[in-house]
Design an enzyme around this catalytic site. Sequence first.
Site, PDB file in Angstrom:
ATOM      1  N   ASP A   1      -5.857  -3.507  -8.171  1.00 49.28           N
ATOM      2  CA  ASP A   1      -6.699  -2.314  -8.002  1.00 49.28           C
ATOM      3  C   ASP A   1      -7.543  -2.049  -9.246  1.00 49.28           C
ATOM      4  O   ASP A   1      -8.658  -1.513  -9.147  1.00 49.28           O
ATOM      5  CB  ASP A   1      -5.828  -1.081  -7.720  1.00 49.28           C
ATOM      6  CG  ASP A   1      -5.325  -1.048  -6.278  1.00 49.28           C
ATOM      7  OD1 ASP A   1      -5.962  -1.657  -5.400  1.00 49.28           O
ATOM      8  OD2 ASP A   1      -4.289  -0.394  -6.036  1.00 49.28           O
TER       9      ASP A   1
ATOM     10  N   GLY B   1      -1.408   6.170  -7.862  1.00 44.90           N
ATOM     11  CA  GLY B   1      -1.702   4.738  -8.021  1.00 44.90           C
ATOM     12  C   GLY B   1      -3.178   4.467  -8.250  1.00 44.90           C
ATOM     13  O   GLY B   1      -3.550   3.745  -9.186  1.00 44.90           O
TER      14      GLY B   1
ATOM     15  N   LYS C   1       3.868   1.276  -3.659  1.00 45.15           N
ATOM     16  CA  LYS C   1       3.386   0.464  -4.792  1.00 45.15           C
ATOM     17  C   LYS C   1       4.337   0.504  -5.989  1.00 45.15           C
ATOM     18  O   LYS C   1       4.434  -0.459  -6.740  1.00 45.15           O
ATOM     19  CB  LYS C   1       1.989   0.920  -5.221  1.00 45.15           C
ATOM     20  CG  LYS C   1       0.915   0.535  -4.223  1.00 45.15           C
ATOM     21  CD  LYS C   1      -0.483   0.918  -4.689  1.00 45.15           C
ATOM     22  CE  LYS C   1      -1.512   0.537  -3.634  1.00 45.15           C
ATOM     23  NZ  LYS C   1      -2.880   0.849  -4.018  1.00 45.15           N
TER      24      LYS C   1
ATOM     25  N   ALA D   1      -3.907  11.219 -10.331  1.00 48.01           N
ATOM     26  CA  ALA D   1      -3.092  10.497 -11.315  1.00 48.01           C
ATOM     27  C   ALA D   1      -2.024   9.675 -10.619  1.00 48.01           C
ATOM     28  O   ALA D   1      -1.011   9.321 -11.215  1.00 48.01           O
ATOM     29  CB  ALA D   1      -2.458  11.489 -12.299  1.00 48.01           C
TER      30      ALA D   1
ATOM     31  N   THR E   1       0.835  -1.193   0.000  1.00 51.44           N
ATOM     32  CA  THR E   1       0.000   0.000   0.000  1.00 51.44           C
ATOM     33  C   THR E   1       0.870   1.243   0.000  1.00 51.44           C
ATOM     34  O   THR E   1       2.101   1.156  -0.116  1.00 51.44           O
ATOM     35  CB  THR E   1      -1.011  -0.056   1.182  1.00 51.44           C
ATOM     36  OG1 THR E   1      -1.921   1.040   1.055  1.00 51.44           O
ATOM     37  CG2 THR E   1      -0.315   0.009   2.534  1.00 51.44           C
TER      38      THR E   1
HETATM   39  P1  NAP Z   1      -0.745   8.527  -4.605  1.00 48.48           P
HETATM   40  O1  NAP Z   1      -0.168   7.567  -5.590  1.00 48.48           O
HETATM   41  O2  NAP Z   1       0.137   9.194  -3.624  1.00 48.48           O
HETATM   42  O3  NAP Z   1      -1.502   9.659  -5.479  1.00 48.48           O
HETATM   43  C1  NAP Z   1      -2.134  10.733  -4.839  1.00 48.48           C
HETATM   44  C2  NAP Z   1      -2.911  11.558  -5.857  1.00 48.48           C
HETATM   45  O4  NAP Z   1      -3.681  12.514  -5.135  1.00 48.48           O
HETATM   46  C3  NAP Z   1      -2.028  12.335  -6.831  1.00 48.48           C
HETATM   47  O5  NAP Z   1      -2.708  12.450  -8.050  1.00 48.48           O
HETATM   48  C4  NAP Z   1      -1.925  13.690  -6.136  1.00 48.48           C
HETATM   49  O6  NAP Z   1      -1.717  14.766  -7.034  1.00 48.48           O
HETATM   50  C5  NAP Z   1      -3.303  13.821  -5.541  1.00 48.48           C
HETATM   51  N1  NAP Z   1      -3.295  14.705  -4.381  1.00 48.48           N
HETATM   52  C6  NAP Z   1      -2.740  14.446  -3.177  1.00 48.48           C
HETATM   53  N2  NAP Z   1      -2.942  15.484  -2.354  1.00 48.48           N
HETATM   54  C7  NAP Z   1      -3.619  16.422  -3.058  1.00 48.48           C
HETATM   55  C8  NAP Z   1      -4.103  17.718  -2.749  1.00 48.48           C
HETATM   56  N3  NAP Z   1      -3.940  18.255  -1.530  1.00 48.48           N
HETATM   57  N4  NAP Z   1      -4.785  18.397  -3.695  1.00 48.48           N
HETATM   58  C9  NAP Z   1      -4.965  17.854  -4.923  1.00 48.48           C
HETATM   59  N5  NAP Z   1      -4.520  16.625  -5.279  1.00 48.48           N
HETATM   60  C10 NAP Z   1      -3.854  15.919  -4.352  1.00 48.48           C
HETATM   61  O7  NAP Z   1      -1.888   7.829  -3.737  1.00 48.48           O
HETATM   62  P2  NAP Z   1      -2.835   6.622  -4.193  1.00 48.48           P
HETATM   63  O8  NAP Z   1      -2.165   5.326  -3.965  1.00 48.48           O
HETATM   64  O9  NAP Z   1      -3.374   6.933  -5.545  1.00 48.48           O
HETATM   65  O10 NAP Z   1      -3.989   6.735  -3.088  1.00 48.48           O
HETATM   66  C11 NAP Z   1      -4.958   7.742  -3.177  1.00 48.48           C
HETATM   67  C12 NAP Z   1      -6.103   7.387  -2.229  1.00 48.48           C
HETATM   68  O11 NAP Z   1      -6.730   6.196  -2.710  1.00 48.48           O
HETATM   69  C13 NAP Z   1      -5.651   7.079  -0.805  1.00 48.48           C
HETATM   70  O12 NAP Z   1      -6.577   7.648   0.079  1.00 48.48           O
HETATM   71  C14 NAP Z   1      -5.705   5.575  -0.736  1.00 48.48           C
HETATM   72  O13 NAP Z   1      -5.969   5.098   0.581  1.00 48.48           O
HETATM   73  C15 NAP Z   1      -6.891   5.301  -1.639  1.00 48.48           C
HETATM   74  N6  NAP Z   1      -6.912   3.935  -2.186  1.00 48.48           N
HETATM   75  C16 NAP Z   1      -8.002   3.189  -1.954  1.00 48.48           C
HETATM   76  C17 NAP Z   1      -8.081   1.912  -2.456  1.00 48.48           C
HETATM   77  C18 NAP Z   1      -9.307   1.071  -2.191  1.00 48.48           C
HETATM   78  O14 NAP Z   1      -9.238  -0.144  -2.359  1.00 48.48           O
HETATM   79  N7  NAP Z   1     -10.417   1.677  -1.819  1.00 48.48           N
HETATM   80  C19 NAP Z   1      -7.037   1.391  -3.239  1.00 48.48           C
HETATM   81  C20 NAP Z   1      -5.929   2.209  -3.491  1.00 48.48           C
HETATM   82  C21 NAP Z   1      -5.880   3.483  -2.948  1.00 48.48           C
HETATM   83  P3  NAP Z   1      -0.233  15.245  -7.450  1.00 48.48           P
HETATM   84  O15 NAP Z   1       0.160  14.395  -8.627  1.00 48.48           O
HETATM   85  O16 NAP Z   1      -0.396  16.668  -7.781  1.00 48.48           O
HETATM   86  O17 NAP Z   1       0.653  15.025  -6.241  1.00 48.48           O
END
Ligand code: NAP
Length: 316
Positions: free
Chosen positions: A141, A169, A105, A167, A101
């Site tokens: 995912d 994970g 990833k 954009a 997680t």
């Molecule tokens: P990640 O790879 O770190 O990506 C985060 C994304 O959110 C990036 O696009 C980032 O934009 C954007 N972001 C972060 N803070 C922001 C802000 N303050 N304003 C605008 N955009 C922002 O994280 P991830 O793995 O994709 O996870 C994202 C969420 O999905 C988490 O809460 C995670 O727990 C959840 N999730 C849930 C599942 C499920 O099974 N339900 C599975 C996977 C993930 P930038 O590119 O500009 O930094």
Amino acid sequence: MTRRGGRAASAGAGRPTANLGVQRWCRSATLEGNTTVTGTTKVIGIIGDPVSHSLSPQLHNAAFEACGLDIVYVPLPVGARAVGAAVQGLAALGLRGANVTIPHKGAVVPYLSSLDDDARLLKAVNTIVVDGDEMRGYNTDVEGVRGSLEEAVGAGLHGATGLVFGAGGAGRAAALALARMGVRVTIVNRTAAAAERLAALISAAVPGAGCRWLALSDLTAAEVVAQRVVVNATPLGMAGAGKVPAPLVDTVTAGQVVFDVVYTGGETDLLAQARARGANVVDGLSMLVRQAAVAFELWTGERAPLKVMQDAIARR
Ligand code: NAP
């Protein structure tokens, strides 16, 4: 140290199966039964930082127990500098596999023997299967997003419009799943370059997808209203992570499908507002269960008990 309340040993009742070296114990499908750790119990972990909030241990331990599988699932908090050692340690310690997680990833990829197509394409692994010295990386995912959407709205999204906010994970998994379902996707992201890269990747990977992108600063209410599906794939909406921006939250309408990958103790603000306006809502728990079910099947070769998994996290 927390002690497992009331969990007694019951090792004598077991009968091994040939399945992946995992013992199957003769016990009934129960959520509250007697999970036992013995000298032959297989271990699966979740690598991340933090992992203390993860619902995956509850979900998978309930599923292993209900299926009578002698496997235990444990949290493995791993800091950024220890990712390589941790992944190599999975095989060294004889674990059956792991989930991965945030934020690891992508970081685990160089340490794996092989990747499935989606993990290679998205450069993101959320599931590792260990087979002897071989460690295979998967991305479940994508199926988590597809399965939850299909459960909510059926397979009828072909030709629909969809907006993916994020954009990272989760955003990459959502964009790929939607594009494969025939949705015309627009990626919106705070960092415009990441949105542009993801749109190019999806357009190249899915014939006819024609994925667009927008910087978050250019997102308008009209753009949101024009979408059939709206996905929040950022952490915004989690406790302490800030709020989903106004053009999204304030503009969702009846007739739209609003999917929030974030899971919290209750409904996120985005989903609460979308529901109040008559939209069809899909929550992050649904995705969590779907991606977990695929991982369970990769580790065990058995069909995942979806209802047991859903009940385990509903009782949290
Ligand atoms: P990640 O790879 O770190 O990506 C985060 C994304 O959110 C990036 O696009 C980032 O934009 C954007 N972001 C972060 N803070 C922001 C802000 N303050 N304003 C605008 N955009 C922002 O994280 P991830 O793995 O994709 O996870 C994202 C969420 O999905 C988490 O809460 C995670 O727990 C959840 N999730 C849930 C599942 C499920 O099974 N339900 C599975 C996977 C993930 P930038 O590119 O500009 O930094």
